[in-house]
Design an enzyme around this catalytic site. Sequence first.
Site, short mmCIF file in Angstrom:
data_model
loop_
_atom_site.label_atom_id
_atom_site.label_comp_id
_atom_site.label_asym_id
_atom_site.label_seq_id
_atom_site.Cartn_x
_atom_site.Cartn_y
_atom_site.Cartn_z
N GLN A 9 -2.78 13.39 -3.37
CA GLN A 9 -2.05 12.56 -2.42
C GLN A 9 -2.36 12.98 -0.98
OE1 GLN A 9 1.75 11.78 -4.01
NE2 GLN A 9 2.57 10.85 -2.18
N SER A 88 -3.49 18.44 -7.88
CA SER A 88 -2.23 17.75 -8.15
C SER A 88 -2.49 16.42 -8.85
CB SER A 88 -1.45 17.58 -6.84
OG SER A 88 -0.16 17.06 -7.08
N LEU A 89 -2.21 15.30 -8.19
CA LEU A 89 -2.50 13.98 -8.75
C LEU A 89 -3.95 13.88 -9.25
CD1 LEU A 89 -2.23 10.80 -8.99
CD2 LEU A 89 -2.90 10.75 -6.58
N ARG A 113 4.34 8.50 -13.00
CA ARG A 113 4.51 9.74 -12.26
C ARG A 113 5.00 9.46 -10.84
NH1 ARG A 113 1.21 13.20 -8.82
NH2 ARG A 113 1.25 15.39 -9.47
N HIS A 195 6.02 19.84 -6.61
CA HIS A 195 5.65 21.13 -7.19
C HIS A 195 6.71 22.21 -6.93
CE1 HIS A 195 1.86 19.40 -8.33
NE2 HIS A 195 1.73 18.95 -7.10
N GLN A 244 2.95 20.78 -14.57
CA GLN A 244 2.39 20.70 -13.21
C GLN A 244 3.39 20.22 -12.15
OE1 GLN A 244 0.51 17.54 -11.30
NE2 GLN A 244 -1.55 18.33 -11.69
#
Length: 293
Positions: A9, A88-89, A113, A195, A244
């Site tokens: 992101q 991440s993503l 998500r 996170h 995650q």
Amino acid sequence: MNAYVFPGQGAQFSGMGLDLYEKSDIAKELFDKANDILGFEITKVMFEGTAEELKQTNVTQPAIFLHSVILSKALGDSFKPDMVAGHSLGEFSALVANGTLGFEDALRLVSKRAMAMQKACELQPSTMAAVLGLEDEVVEEGCSFIDGVVVAANYNCPGQLVISGEIDAIDKACEWMKEKGARRALVLPVGGAFHSPLMEPAREELAAAIEATTFNTPKCPVYQNVTTKAVTDPEEIKKNLIAQLTAPVKWTQSVQNMIKDGAISFTEVGPGKVLSGLVKKVDRSMETILASI
């Protein structure tokens, strides 16, 4: 060995993916399919939307995922990763790239998500901050004794760590980091504490969707954010992907392990060039390439 990495992101930009749509038949087909799956014309927002429109939760994450995955498909036979990782993503993009997830299943998970994270953000106001110029251990120490929820969230490269948590706790942590000599401790314009433990409601929601999705044996290992090690077992990949959302993104350690395991070049697939810059900060000698058709 050739490592392929996929951004997360923040990499979005107006006009993203339009060149792919115009140049590649497979890209056009997949973008059109994505519009059907999502139930709205994400291509219109990606190709023509403003920066503000691209920041909408239901757009940002699917848009970055689509740009990365569709670019990897459009590369055709030249796309030959020996190992993959995503920030991440970007881990979802990496899992399509190595065959663990199908395009449609992964897009549905990414959309779910995004919505689950948005809901978690609305439950409790929270934020993130970038801390530059301090050792990881010093940042971790600061997080450990400040009242409220504040944790190390993104280990981006040596000297760059993002913290995540409650707004007051983040503000106090930033002051403490500056006193300890941080070059900068800057609150980021994000919707919430990604996170961190504050994402637990989203983790639970996403876990159910991930458990119901087919994960295949990958063609090459993925270095996951949670463990930083090469993973090829589908059940382990699932478990790490669920963890995650509330665990830190250990990008520095993932890149270090990929290099240790034989990576000699890193190709960034998707919008922007943030990850290429981070790889260079981990090891200046590494070759970095921006994928294009």
